[in-house]
Design a protein around this motif. Sequence first.
Motif, PDB file in Angstrom:
ATOM      1  N   ALA A 250       2.440 -11.636  -1.158  1.00  0.00           N
ATOM      2  CA  ALA A 250       2.527 -10.731  -2.312  1.00  0.00           C
ATOM      3  C   ALA A 250       3.990 -10.422  -2.620  1.00  0.00           C
ATOM      4  O   ALA A 250       4.808 -10.253  -1.717  1.00  0.00           O
ATOM      5  CB  ALA A 250       1.764  -9.444  -2.032  1.00  0.00           C
ATOM      6  N   ARG A 251       4.306 -10.342  -3.917  1.00  0.00           N
ATOM      7  CA  ARG A 251       5.685 -10.116  -4.353  1.00  0.00           C
ATOM      8  C   ARG A 251       5.838  -8.720  -4.953  1.00  0.00           C
ATOM      9  O   ARG A 251       4.884  -8.151  -5.505  1.00  0.00           O
ATOM     10  CB  ARG A 251       6.101 -11.194  -5.351  1.00  0.00           C
ATOM     11  CG  ARG A 251       6.059 -12.603  -4.737  1.00  0.00           C
ATOM     12  CD  ARG A 251       6.485 -13.690  -5.731  1.00  0.00           C
ATOM     13  NE  ARG A 251       6.275 -15.022  -5.176  1.00  0.00           N
ATOM     14  CZ  ARG A 251       7.162 -15.674  -4.406  1.00  0.00           C
ATOM     15  NH1 ARG A 251       8.328 -15.101  -4.141  1.00  0.00           N
ATOM     16  NH2 ARG A 251       6.891 -16.869  -3.928  1.00  0.00           N
ATOM     17  N   ILE A 252       7.053  -8.193  -4.863  1.00  0.00           N
ATOM     18  CA  ILE A 252       7.314  -6.813  -5.238  1.00  0.00           C
ATOM     19  C   ILE A 252       6.927  -6.539  -6.691  1.00  0.00           C
ATOM     20  O   ILE A 252       6.333  -5.499  -7.009  1.00  0.00           O
ATOM     21  CB  ILE A 252       8.791  -6.460  -4.995  1.00  0.00           C
ATOM     22  CG1 ILE A 252       9.092  -6.443  -3.490  1.00  0.00           C
ATOM     23  CG2 ILE A 252       9.140  -5.111  -5.625  1.00  0.00           C
ATOM     24  CD1 ILE A 252       8.308  -5.411  -2.691  1.00  0.00           C
ATOM     25  N   GLY A 253       7.236  -7.454  -7.601  1.00  0.00           N
ATOM     26  CA  GLY A 253       6.900  -7.230  -9.000  1.00  0.00           C
ATOM     27  C   GLY A 253       5.414  -7.057  -9.221  1.00  0.00           C
ATOM     28  O   GLY A 253       4.977  -6.154  -9.952  1.00  0.00           O
ATOM     29  N   GLY A 254       4.616  -7.916  -8.591  1.00  0.00           N
ATOM     30  CA  GLY A 254       3.175  -7.806  -8.725  1.00  0.00           C
ATOM     31  C   GLY A 254       2.630  -6.553  -8.069  1.00  0.00           C
ATOM     32  O   GLY A 254       1.706  -5.919  -8.589  1.00  0.00           O
ATOM     33  N   LEU A 255       3.192  -6.176  -6.926  1.00  0.00           N
ATOM     34  CA  LEU A 255       2.744  -4.977  -6.224  1.00  0.00           C
ATOM     35  C   LEU A 255       3.003  -3.728  -7.053  1.00  0.00           C
ATOM     36  O   LEU A 255       2.174  -2.815  -7.105  1.00  0.00           O
ATOM     37  CB  LEU A 255       3.439  -4.878  -4.866  1.00  0.00           C
ATOM     38  CG  LEU A 255       3.061  -5.976  -3.868  1.00  0.00           C
ATOM     39  CD1 LEU A 255       4.048  -6.006  -2.709  1.00  0.00           C
ATOM     40  CD2 LEU A 255       1.641  -5.772  -3.353  1.00  0.00           C
ATOM     41  N   LEU A 256       4.169  -3.681  -7.704  1.00  0.00           N
ATOM     42  CA  LEU A 256       4.461  -2.543  -8.566  1.00  0.00           C
ATOM     43  C   LEU A 256       3.628  -2.593  -9.847  1.00  0.00           C
ATOM     44  O   LEU A 256       3.151  -1.563 -10.327  1.00  0.00           O
ATOM     45  CB  LEU A 256       5.947  -2.512  -8.907  1.00  0.00           C
ATOM     46  CG  LEU A 256       6.882  -2.158  -7.746  1.00  0.00           C
ATOM     47  CD1 LEU A 256       8.336  -2.366  -8.137  1.00  0.00           C
ATOM     48  CD2 LEU A 256       6.666  -0.716  -7.283  1.00  0.00           C
ATOM     49  N   SER A 257       3.443  -3.788 -10.389  1.00  0.00           N
ATOM     50  CA  SER A 257       2.689  -3.911 -11.634  1.00  0.00           C
ATOM     51  C   SER A 257       1.228  -3.518 -11.466  1.00  0.00           C
ATOM     52  O   SER A 257       0.563  -3.148 -12.442  1.00  0.00           O
ATOM     53  CB  SER A 257       2.776  -5.349 -12.161  1.00  0.00           C
ATOM     54  OG  SER A 257       4.084  -5.636 -12.600  1.00  0.00           O
ATOM     55  N   THR A 258       0.712  -3.604 -10.249  1.00  0.00           N
ATOM     56  CA  THR A 258      -0.661  -3.181  -9.985  1.00  0.00           C
ATOM     57  C   THR A 258      -0.723  -1.848  -9.247  1.00  0.00           C
ATOM     58  O   THR A 258      -1.812  -1.373  -8.919  1.00  0.00           O
ATOM     59  CB  THR A 258      -1.402  -4.239  -9.149  1.00  0.00           C
ATOM     60  OG1 THR A 258      -0.661  -4.496  -7.947  1.00  0.00           O
ATOM     61  CG2 THR A 258      -1.562  -5.539  -9.923  1.00  0.00           C
ATOM     62  N   ASN A 259       0.449  -1.251  -8.972  1.00  0.00           N
ATOM     63  CA  ASN A 259       0.518  -0.014  -8.184  1.00  0.00           C
ATOM     64  C   ASN A 259      -0.309  -0.164  -6.908  1.00  0.00           C
ATOM     65  O   ASN A 259      -1.214   0.631  -6.622  1.00  0.00           O
ATOM     66  CB  ASN A 259       0.035   1.189  -8.990  1.00  0.00           C
ATOM     67  CG  ASN A 259       0.306   2.507  -8.277  1.00  0.00           C
ATOM     68  OD1 ASN A 259       1.258   2.627  -7.503  1.00  0.00           O
ATOM     69  ND2 ASN A 259      -0.521   3.508  -8.527  1.00  0.00           N
ATOM     70  N   ALA A 260       0.001  -1.190  -6.140  1.00  0.00           N
ATOM     71  CA  ALA A 260      -0.778  -1.529  -4.943  1.00  0.00           C
ATOM     72  C   ALA A 260      -0.811  -0.372  -3.952  1.00  0.00           C
ATOM     73  O   ALA A 260       0.109   0.452  -3.883  1.00  0.00           O
ATOM     74  CB  ALA A 260      -0.186  -2.772  -4.292  1.00  0.00           C
ATOM     75  N   GLY A 261      -1.870  -0.345  -3.175  1.00  0.00           N
ATOM     76  CA  GLY A 261      -2.046   0.720  -2.194  1.00  0.00           C
ATOM     77  C   GLY A 261      -1.740   0.254  -0.791  1.00  0.00           C
ATOM     78  O   GLY A 261      -0.630   0.334  -0.319  1.00  0.00           O
ATOM     79  N   GLY A 262      -2.752  -0.271  -0.101  1.00  0.00           N
ATOM     80  CA  GLY A 262      -2.554  -0.714   1.276  1.00  0.00           C
ATOM     81  C   GLY A 262      -2.958   0.343   2.273  1.00  0.00           C
ATOM     82  O   GLY A 262      -3.593   1.353   1.940  1.00  0.00           O
ATOM     83  N   VAL A 263      -2.564   0.125   3.522  1.00  0.00           N
ATOM     84  CA  VAL A 263      -3.098   0.935   4.616  1.00  0.00           C
ATOM     85  C   VAL A 263      -2.333   2.224   4.864  1.00  0.00           C
ATOM     86  O   VAL A 263      -2.822   3.096   5.582  1.00  0.00           O
ATOM     87  CB  VAL A 263      -3.149   0.104   5.924  1.00  0.00           C
ATOM     88  CG1 VAL A 263      -4.086  -1.080   5.766  1.00  0.00           C
ATOM     89  CG2 VAL A 263      -1.758  -0.355   6.348  1.00  0.00           C
ATOM     90  N   ASN A 264      -1.136   2.376   4.295  1.00  0.00           N
ATOM     91  CA  ASN A 264      -0.317   3.550   4.609  1.00  0.00           C
ATOM     92  C   ASN A 264      -0.246   4.574   3.489  1.00  0.00           C
ATOM     93  O   ASN A 264       0.641   5.433   3.475  1.00  0.00           O
ATOM     94  CB  ASN A 264       1.110   3.103   4.968  1.00  0.00           C
ATOM     95  CG  ASN A 264       1.170   2.379   6.297  1.00  0.00           C
ATOM     96  OD1 ASN A 264       0.349   2.621   7.187  1.00  0.00           O
ATOM     97  ND2 ASN A 264       2.123   1.473   6.442  1.00  0.00           N
TER      98      ASN A 264
END
Length: 470
Positions: free
Chosen positions: A140-154
């Motif tokens: 996963a790349r930073i742009g996509g993670l920000l564009s989807t406001n990714a969550g994750g485990v933390n």
Amino acid sequence: MFTPATDANLADLRAALPDGTFKDATDSYLTEPRGRWQGAGTVVAPATTDAVSRILAYCNDHRIAVVPYGGGTGLVGGQLMGEGAVPLVLSLERMTAIRDRFPSENVLVVEAGAILADVQAEAERLGRHFPLSLASEGSARIGGLLSTNAGGVNVLRYGNARAQCLGLEVVRPDGTIWHGLTRLRKDNTGYDLRDLFIGAEGTLGIITAAALRMVPQPVRIGAAMMAVPSPQAALDLLGIAQGRLGDGISAFEIIHRQGLDFLAEVGPDVKPPFAETPDWMVLIDVGLPAGLSPDTALEDLFTEAVAADLVIDGVIAQSMADRAAFWKIRESIPEANRRIGSISSHDISVPLSAVPEFIARGAPVLAEIGHFRINCFGHLGDGNLHYNVFPMPGRNRADYEAERPAVKKAVHDLAHAFGGSVSAEHGVGRLKVGDLETYSDPAKLAMMRAIKDALDPHGIMNPGAVLRQA
């Protein structure tokens, strides 16, 4: 209305861009991970923000659709377009630089194509920690993670991707560049445009760089797996844990035995935490300052929880290898799910207090449609459940295509009834456009459409994602 890129258009772009910008349109760019979506397009991979600007300006002038592409790990079809005029797929894979480091400010400035794991490693090299963490962090790349406001485990401790970002560099649809890479924690000069682009899934412009917030590294780290009699017990345990440890809890994951049964059935191979798999388990991860012992804290929590009949059994990690083994279980469950093949997967959230009742009501609601296996797991600390529905043994998901729409609607209706969201952390993409229309406040949709029309009047940016194509 946009049009497909003609040979003449592509020739113009080739002449205007450096060698190596155009890529072969392989399946890796045009198929989503679960194989439910197939796209099309010409792939370009610019290496600079200026090149992104030139591409968007040209596409805007010629009404050519642009689909931004990060790591391709999205599960809602936001990274590919299968209908309409064939678009230009714009990959950020060559924009991977760490532009600046400000360890005294706890800030890293990185390009949007940087892979999450590499950003984590750079923060660690600086003696810091970048807390966004999820199963696809190796791609996963930073742009996509920000564009989807990714969550994750933390998320419980550190928040979503939005909370890890201070500033952005964005190329707008007409090619103009917004130089918003501020490192300020406080800046009340008008609208917060950063938050507008985070979570927009590439429909308003393309994020090309970000100023990311690092945090101090936790000095003492620990983890435990605890067997609980029910989701309500897990929620009560979370309350006790927060009372004891506060924001020392990095993650609090709930896991159903179906996930471990799938791992035993199809892999990947993991070491079961208990001799006999319980119906429900929680994985607790803690990070404490110097002077505090995670082992002691978790042992005391276990003792109190057992006395309150909230925990049946427990295993506390005695080493980093033990902790890694616990997390391997949690992070392998999505891969086992893929190998089984879900009928319908759901990324939902409900208010914390509603989680146990949602789980209790879900199975009977689905039983009215047919016979299924349910794998419910996820981030209990923030109310985000991955509520996935699977075929019975000996059958496959293709056997259930007729029931799939009813399954999805039943789960989403139930989440909405509890005041929840049908997209907790994966975004809307193209898969959930209809759901957004069904469950959202009409005033919200109207404001979203007004923003889209204002910033992207020709509708070239990721058309059909988030909002239905006008």
